[in-house]
Design a protein around this motif. Structure first.
Motif, short mmCIF file in Angstrom:
data_model
loop_
_atom_site.label_atom_id
_atom_site.label_comp_id
_atom_site.label_asym_id
_atom_site.label_seq_id
_atom_site.Cartn_x
_atom_site.Cartn_y
_atom_site.Cartn_z
N HIS A 16 18.95 42.17 35.44
CA HIS A 16 17.97 41.17 35.63
C HIS A 16 16.94 41.74 34.89
O HIS A 16 15.69 40.89 35.27
CB HIS A 16 18.00 40.97 36.99
CG HIS A 16 19.00 40.04 37.67
ND1 HIS A 16 19.52 39.05 37.31
CD2 HIS A 16 19.86 40.64 38.66
CE1 HIS A 16 20.57 38.79 37.92
NE2 HIS A 16 21.01 39.72 38.65
N GLU A 17 16.74 42.46 34.08
CA GLU A 17 15.61 43.29 33.49
C GLU A 17 14.92 41.87 32.53
O GLU A 17 15.56 41.51 31.79
CB GLU A 17 15.55 44.36 32.67
CG GLU A 17 14.55 44.86 32.13
CD GLU A 17 14.79 46.26 31.31
OE1 GLU A 17 13.76 47.04 31.01
OE2 GLU A 17 15.89 46.57 30.95
N GLY A 18 13.58 41.62 32.87
CA GLY A 18 12.91 40.61 32.19
C GLY A 18 13.02 39.16 32.60
O GLY A 18 12.78 38.11 32.16
N ASP A 19 13.93 38.93 33.60
CA ASP A 19 14.27 37.80 34.12
C ASP A 19 12.93 37.21 34.87
O ASP A 19 12.84 37.88 36.20
CB ASP A 19 15.53 37.94 35.03
CG ASP A 19 16.05 36.35 35.53
OD1 ASP A 19 15.51 35.30 34.95
OD2 ASP A 19 17.20 36.41 36.01
N GLU A 20 12.33 36.34 34.61
CA GLU A 20 11.36 35.72 35.40
C GLU A 20 11.86 35.02 36.77
O GLU A 20 10.78 34.98 37.74
CB GLU A 20 10.74 34.70 34.63
CG GLU A 20 9.88 35.28 33.37
CD GLU A 20 9.37 33.96 32.58
OE1 GLU A 20 9.01 32.83 33.16
OE2 GLU A 20 8.67 34.27 31.39
N TYR A 21 12.79 34.61 36.75
CA TYR A 21 13.32 34.02 38.00
C TYR A 21 13.43 35.19 38.96
O TYR A 21 13.06 34.94 40.26
CB TYR A 21 14.78 33.57 37.89
CG TYR A 21 15.25 32.75 39.12
CD1 TYR A 21 14.67 31.27 39.50
CD2 TYR A 21 16.04 32.94 39.95
CE1 TYR A 21 15.09 30.81 40.63
CE2 TYR A 21 16.64 32.36 40.90
CZ TYR A 21 16.17 31.14 41.33
OH TYR A 21 16.54 30.49 42.65
N VAL A 22 13.72 36.36 38.66
CA VAL A 22 13.94 37.34 39.90
C VAL A 22 12.70 38.17 39.88
O VAL A 22 12.30 38.46 41.02
CB VAL A 22 15.01 38.29 39.44
CG1 VAL A 22 15.32 39.40 40.31
CG2 VAL A 22 16.27 37.60 39.25
N TYR A 23 12.12 38.49 38.82
CA TYR A 23 10.76 39.48 38.82
C TYR A 23 9.53 38.83 38.67
O TYR A 23 8.35 39.36 38.64
CB TYR A 23 10.95 40.54 37.88
CG TYR A 23 12.18 41.63 38.17
CD1 TYR A 23 12.18 42.21 39.26
CD2 TYR A 23 13.41 41.28 37.30
CE1 TYR A 23 13.22 43.32 39.46
CE2 TYR A 23 14.35 42.29 37.55
CZ TYR A 23 14.36 43.15 38.80
OH TYR A 23 15.39 43.97 39.13
N GLY A 24 9.42 37.61 38.23
CA GLY A 24 8.10 36.78 37.86
C GLY A 24 7.92 37.16 36.41
O GLY A 24 8.45 37.72 35.52
#
Length: 82
Positions: free
Chosen positions: A33-41
């Motif tokens: 999920h690296e770079g996933d805005e849904y998970v990390y913002g």
């Protein structure tokens, strides 16, 4: 060298080894999920997008939760002990 000095040196060595203990207790793997805005913002310091979701309250869920709490934490069952 007397035993006190040996014990002091050994304890200092053990403390120095213990400082890096958790460094070796990790798994190196790729973050899917690296770079996933849904998970990390959008930024590392920002809140995740999924935390902004608002759900409508359902009263029947609250009633069900109360029944489950009564079943799990009923005073009569706790009085019996282990």
């Amino acid at each position: 060298m007397n035993r006190k000095n040996i014990l002091a040196i050994a304890s200092i060595a053990l403390l120095a080894i213990a400082c890096d203990y958790q460094k070796n207790n990790t798994i190196k793997q790729a973050d899917v999920h690296e770079g996933d805005e849904y998970v990390y913002g959008v930024h590392p310091d920002s809140a995740a997008r999924q935390t902004k979701n608002k759900y409508t309250a359902k009263p029947e869920n609250e009633v069900r939760a109360i029944k489950i709490r009564e079943k799990l934490f009923n005073d009569s069952t706790n009085a019996q002990g282990n």
